[in-house]
Design an enzyme around this catalytic site. Structure first.
Site, mmCIF file in Angstrom:
data_model
loop_
_atom_site.group_PDB
_atom_site.id
_atom_site.type_symbol
_atom_site.label_atom_id
_atom_site.label_comp_id
_atom_site.label_asym_id
_atom_site.label_seq_id
_atom_site.Cartn_x
_atom_site.Cartn_y
_atom_site.Cartn_z
ATOM 1 N N ARG A 148 0.868 -1.174 0.000
ATOM 2 C CA ARG A 148 0.000 0.000 0.000
ATOM 3 C C ARG A 148 0.910 1.230 0.000
ATOM 4 O O ARG A 148 2.031 1.190 0.501
ATOM 5 C CB ARG A 148 -0.889 0.041 1.243
ATOM 6 C CG ARG A 148 -1.838 -1.144 1.408
ATOM 7 C CD ARG A 148 -2.619 -1.014 2.707
ATOM 8 N NE ARG A 148 -3.587 -2.098 2.886
ATOM 9 C CZ ARG A 148 -3.358 -3.202 3.595
ATOM 10 N NH1 ARG A 148 -2.185 -3.373 4.196
ATOM 11 N NH2 ARG A 148 -4.286 -4.127 3.722
ATOM 12 N N ARG A 247 -0.290 -2.328 -6.874
ATOM 13 C CA ARG A 247 -0.600 -3.376 -5.879
ATOM 14 C C ARG A 247 -1.567 -4.394 -6.471
ATOM 15 O O ARG A 247 -1.396 -5.604 -6.317
ATOM 16 C CB ARG A 247 -1.193 -2.709 -4.635
ATOM 17 C CG ARG A 247 -1.676 -3.658 -3.539
ATOM 18 C CD ARG A 247 -2.055 -2.808 -2.323
ATOM 19 N NE ARG A 247 -2.922 -3.480 -1.375
ATOM 20 C CZ ARG A 247 -2.505 -4.276 -0.391
ATOM 21 N NH1 ARG A 247 -1.225 -4.554 -0.258
ATOM 22 N NH2 ARG A 247 -3.372 -4.813 0.452
ATOM 23 N N HIS A 270 -4.247 -8.826 3.950
ATOM 24 C CA HIS A 270 -5.703 -8.758 4.104
ATOM 25 C C HIS A 270 -6.151 -9.604 5.289
ATOM 26 O O HIS A 270 -5.731 -10.753 5.428
ATOM 27 C CB HIS A 270 -6.407 -9.277 2.841
ATOM 28 C CG HIS A 270 -6.310 -8.348 1.689
ATOM 29 N ND1 HIS A 270 -6.464 -8.759 0.382
ATOM 30 C CD2 HIS A 270 -6.062 -7.018 1.632
ATOM 31 C CE1 HIS A 270 -6.329 -7.724 -0.424
ATOM 32 N NE2 HIS A 270 -6.090 -6.664 0.306
#
Length: 299
Positions: A148, A247, A270
């Site tokens: 990120r 990403r 995640h």
């Protein structure tokens, strides 16, 4: 307890108890300010404890006239979390948003770049520019490790493990994970650290930060977006490109080359596998190849 006091306590809860980032907390705060503004304007309820579902429904109806379904859904989610907090702390007995439905919104998959587009994108970085090597290292790291943008700009020298080819990343909620360092990102980070970065007049508080701006302080999110937008124009790529595109391309290319979702979930950081499924869509060609290879009636 008035609204400002309740919102302040909620923000503290998000920071201390849930460990959310400043950006996430600000997003919640913005949604609650909008709701509080509506309540003040219409003189509906001075106390959040007395706020009922009818007041919230009126606000949602009012918002539906000016905002998209996506914005409405986000604001309802923010308000619901706020009242969940009040319930959790026993300020109220039941959450007034429990029976309120969130507008259904279509899930638009973000753009991804093909491998040829990635190569074209990277080849258009001007390495003779004073920040050229830094920019190459940034792009290689975003695509090579699927970071990120917030993770990239906060990377520290102490997060790099060149011998093991690993990068320590602190993601959402300050959750730590280790991701492999790509061959090209390793190469250009080393060149950047040895040459460009050493020439910077580094500000003391950012002495451990890897990627710096020309003033010697931590590079900003805005600057990363600008670097990528400028490269997209230079590469004549018409897609809507952002740091997240790299990403998403990272995950998509892994999927297309046979990686499994669980591994990609860990690489992307995640918490929920459902999020990974949304990010790592499979193209039709890949699905057909999988069917041809593994379905018993196609063998």
């Amino acid at each position: 307890m008035n609204w400002l006091e309740a919102i302040s306590k909620f923000k503290m809860y998000l920071k201390i108890e849930r460990g959310l980032s400043e950006n996430s907390i600000e997003s919640y705060s913005s949604d609650l300010k909008s709701f509080h503004g509506y309540i003040k304007k219409n003189k509906l309820s001075e106390n959040p404890k007395k706020c009922n579902s009818e007041i919230i429904k009126k606000y949602i109806y009012d918002q539906s006239k000016i905002n998209s379904a996506k914005t409405q859904a986000r604001r309802i989610s923010g308000i619901r979390s706020f009242f969940d907090y009040l319930t959790f702390e026993s300020f109220i007995k039941t959450n007034p948003t429990n029976l309120i439905e969130t507008p259904k919104i279509g899930k638009k998959l973000p753009d991804s770049l093909s491998l040829n587009e990635i190569i074209k994108f990277i080849n258009n970085i001007d390495l003779s520019h004073p920040q050229g090597i830094r920019n190459r290292a940034i792009i290689e790291t975003l695509y090579g490790s699927g970071l990120r943008v917030s993770e990239l700009i906060s990377l520290k020298l102490s997060n790099l493990f060149f011998k093991e080819n690993l990068i320590k990343v602190f993601g959402k909620g300050n959750k730590e994970r280790l991701v492999p360092m790509g061959k090209f990102s390793k190469k250009y980070i080393k060149i950047y650290l040895k040459n460009e970065r050493l020439k910077s007049n580094i500000i003391k508080k950012d002495s451990d930060t890897i990627f710096l701006n020309r003033n010697g302080s931590q590079i900003s999110r805005v600057m990363i977006f600008k670097i990528i937008k400028d490269l997209a124009i230079k590469s004549n790529i018409k897609k809507n490109i952002s740091p997240h595109t790299l990403r998403h391309s990272f995950a998509t290319h892994l999927i297309e080359n046979g990686a499994d979702l669980i591994t990609i979930q860990k690489l992307l950081g995640h918490e929920n596998i459902i999020t990974t499924e949304i990010y790592t869509h499979l193209d039709t060609k890949h699905l057909k190849n999988i069917m041809k290879k593994f379905h018993p009636r196609n063998i």
